[in-house]
Motif scaffolding. Structure first.
Motif, PDB file in Angstrom:
ATOM      1  N   SER A 204      -2.043   0.792   3.616  1.00  0.00           N
ATOM      2  CA  SER A 204      -2.932   1.298   2.560  1.00  0.00           C
ATOM      3  C   SER A 204      -4.311   0.654   2.601  1.00  0.00           C
ATOM      4  O   SER A 204      -5.228   1.120   1.936  1.00  0.00           O
ATOM      5  CB  SER A 204      -2.290   1.091   1.187  1.00  0.00           C
ATOM      6  OG  SER A 204      -1.961  -0.266   0.984  1.00  0.00           O
ATOM      7  N   SER A 205      -4.452  -0.418   3.369  1.00  0.00           N
ATOM      8  CA  SER A 205      -5.750  -1.064   3.590  1.00  0.00           C
ATOM      9  C   SER A 205      -5.623  -1.904   4.851  1.00  0.00           C
ATOM     10  O   SER A 205      -4.544  -2.007   5.435  1.00  0.00           O
ATOM     11  CB  SER A 205      -6.130  -1.940   2.392  1.00  0.00           C
ATOM     12  OG  SER A 205      -5.305  -3.087   2.338  1.00  0.00           O
ATOM     13  N   GLN A 206      -6.713  -2.551   5.255  1.00  0.00           N
ATOM     14  CA  GLN A 206      -6.651  -3.427   6.425  1.00  0.00           C
ATOM     15  C   GLN A 206      -5.820  -4.676   6.142  1.00  0.00           C
ATOM     16  O   GLN A 206      -5.327  -5.316   7.060  1.00  0.00           O
ATOM     17  CB  GLN A 206      -8.050  -3.815   6.869  1.00  0.00           C
ATOM     18  CG  GLN A 206      -8.812  -2.664   7.477  1.00  0.00           C
ATOM     19  CD  GLN A 206     -10.171  -3.103   7.985  1.00  0.00           C
ATOM     20  OE1 GLN A 206     -10.534  -4.267   7.949  1.00  0.00           O
ATOM     21  NE2 GLN A 206     -10.938  -2.129   8.467  1.00  0.00           N
ATOM     22  N   ALA A 207      -5.659  -5.012   4.866  1.00  0.00           N
ATOM     23  CA  ALA A 207      -4.976  -6.256   4.498  1.00  0.00           C
ATOM     24  C   ALA A 207      -3.548  -6.053   4.004  1.00  0.00           C
ATOM     25  O   ALA A 207      -2.810  -7.025   3.888  1.00  0.00           O
ATOM     26  CB  ALA A 207      -5.779  -6.984   3.420  1.00  0.00           C
TER      27      ALA A 207
ATOM     28  N   CYS B  82      -4.842  -1.076 -10.304  1.00  0.00           N
ATOM     29  CA  CYS B  82      -5.838  -0.698  -9.292  1.00  0.00           C
ATOM     30  C   CYS B  82      -5.656   0.770  -8.907  1.00  0.00           C
ATOM     31  O   CYS B  82      -4.596   1.372  -9.123  1.00  0.00           O
ATOM     32  CB  CYS B  82      -5.760  -1.610  -8.072  1.00  0.00           C
ATOM     33  SG  CYS B  82      -4.424  -1.233  -6.911  1.00  0.00           S
TER      34      CYS B  82
ATOM     35  N   GLN C 274      -5.318   2.180  -5.979  1.00  0.00           N
ATOM     36  CA  GLN C 274      -4.247   2.432  -5.014  1.00  0.00           C
ATOM     37  C   GLN C 274      -2.872   2.453  -5.681  1.00  0.00           C
ATOM     38  O   GLN C 274      -2.054   3.332  -5.392  1.00  0.00           O
ATOM     39  CB  GLN C 274      -4.266   1.399  -3.898  1.00  0.00           C
ATOM     40  CG  GLN C 274      -5.368   1.618  -2.905  1.00  0.00           C
ATOM     41  CD  GLN C 274      -5.210   0.732  -1.688  1.00  0.00           C
ATOM     42  OE1 GLN C 274      -4.186   0.077  -1.490  1.00  0.00           O
ATOM     43  NE2 GLN C 274      -6.238   0.711  -0.855  1.00  0.00           N
TER      44      GLN C 274
ATOM     45  N   GLY D 120       1.225  -7.847   1.519  1.00  0.00           N
ATOM     46  CA  GLY D 120      -0.126  -8.255   1.876  1.00  0.00           C
ATOM     47  C   GLY D 120      -0.140  -9.661   2.424  1.00  0.00           C
ATOM     48  O   GLY D 120       0.908 -10.215   2.790  1.00  0.00           O
TER      49      GLY D 120
ATOM     50  N   TRP E 112       5.055  -3.941  -1.818  1.00  0.00           N
ATOM     51  CA  TRP E 112       3.654  -4.131  -1.420  1.00  0.00           C
ATOM     52  C   TRP E 112       3.646  -5.411  -0.603  1.00  0.00           C
ATOM     53  O   TRP E 112       4.113  -6.454  -1.065  1.00  0.00           O
ATOM     54  CB  TRP E 112       2.751  -4.265  -2.645  1.00  0.00           C
ATOM     55  CG  TRP E 112       1.301  -4.432  -2.292  1.00  0.00           C
ATOM     56  CD1 TRP E 112       0.383  -3.422  -2.127  1.00  0.00           C
ATOM     57  CD2 TRP E 112       0.590  -5.655  -2.080  1.00  0.00           C
ATOM     58  NE1 TRP E 112      -0.845  -3.951  -1.806  1.00  0.00           N
ATOM     59  CE2 TRP E 112      -0.742  -5.334  -1.768  1.00  0.00           C
ATOM     60  CE3 TRP E 112       0.951  -6.998  -2.097  1.00  0.00           C
ATOM     61  CZ2 TRP E 112      -1.713  -6.280  -1.497  1.00  0.00           C
ATOM     62  CZ3 TRP E 112      -0.011  -7.957  -1.821  1.00  0.00           C
ATOM     63  CH2 TRP E 112      -1.331  -7.588  -1.539  1.00  0.00           C
TER      64      TRP E 112
ATOM     65  N   ARG F  29       0.114  -3.322   3.288  1.00  0.00           N
ATOM     66  CA  ARG F  29       0.884  -2.112   3.517  1.00  0.00           C
ATOM     67  C   ARG F  29       1.849  -1.918   2.351  1.00  0.00           C
ATOM     68  O   ARG F  29       2.176  -2.864   1.635  1.00  0.00           O
ATOM     69  CB  ARG F  29       1.635  -2.186   4.841  1.00  0.00           C
ATOM     70  CG  ARG F  29       2.671  -3.289   4.889  1.00  0.00           C
ATOM     71  CD  ARG F  29       3.267  -3.441   6.272  1.00  0.00           C
ATOM     72  NE  ARG F  29       4.347  -4.431   6.248  1.00  0.00           N
ATOM     73  CZ  ARG F  29       5.355  -4.473   7.074  1.00  0.00           C
ATOM     74  NH1 ARG F  29       5.439  -3.577   8.041  1.00  0.00           N
ATOM     75  NH2 ARG F  29       6.280  -5.406   6.975  1.00  0.00           N
ATOM     76  N   ARG F  30       2.283  -0.693   2.174  1.00  0.00           N
ATOM     77  CA  ARG F  30       3.196  -0.340   1.097  1.00  0.00           C
ATOM     78  C   ARG F  30       4.466   0.232   1.712  1.00  0.00           C
ATOM     79  O   ARG F  30       4.397   1.033   2.638  1.00  0.00           O
ATOM     80  CB  ARG F  30       2.556   0.679   0.167  1.00  0.00           C
ATOM     81  CG  ARG F  30       1.370   0.092  -0.566  1.00  0.00           C
ATOM     82  CD  ARG F  30       0.541   1.166  -1.287  1.00  0.00           C
ATOM     83  NE  ARG F  30      -0.590   0.544  -1.939  1.00  0.00           N
ATOM     84  CZ  ARG F  30      -0.561   0.006  -3.152  1.00  0.00           C
ATOM     85  NH1 ARG F  30       0.548   0.041  -3.859  1.00  0.00           N
ATOM     86  NH2 ARG F  30      -1.636  -0.540  -3.666  1.00  0.00           N
TER      87      ARG F  30
END
Length: 134
Positions: A60-63, A28, A30, A80, A78, A65-66
């Motif tokens: 890294s998104s609303q769902a 992906c 990201q 999620g 990662w 983190r990294r």
């Protein structure tokens, strides 16, 4: 089973005492942007992962983190939704006993390389690949 790993400088170390999922390569956008290429990751139940050291988390998104080392910048995790946390396979020490099982988000892969290992390739996420646990 006990597997250990950590970042390049050693400031962050972790131990996993539970089962690992086979490694999945994520292509992906990201993952490519954070790693400079695709990411190869396994995962383990959150409660079986013990982290020592300060992980820096980036939403890294609303769902998801990294997690990475704030000192050397090593990409480590990662995190999620779900019961597992993904662990970047290159940060594992020694032989973790799992192998690459397939590729996800292949529609986003970089134009500069081919995937030619004969393993399953999915255009998006594939729960069949990403939820396997050995």
């Amino acid at each position: 089973m006990s597997v250990r790993g950590g970042c390049l400088c050693g400031a962050v170390r972790y131990a996993i005492t539970g089962p690992l999922r086979p490694i999945v390569a994520c292509h992906c956008t990201q993952c490519r942007k954070t790693s400079g290429h695709h990411v190869a990751a396994t995962s383990a139940p959150r409660e079986t992962v013990e982290i020592d050291g300060a992980v820096t988390w980036y939403a890294s998104s609303q769902a998801a983190r990294r997690g990475f080392c704030g000192i050397c910048g090593s990409n480590l995790f990662w995190d999620g939704p779900g019961t597992h946390i993904s662990i970047f396979a290159g940060t594992l020490d020694g032989d973790p006993g799992v192998q690459l099982a397939g590729h996800i988000f292949c529609q986003d892969k970089g134009a500069y390389y081919d995937i030619s290992d004969g393993l399953p390739q999915r255009s998006q996420d594939d729960p069949t690949l990403t939820t396997q646990v050995t």
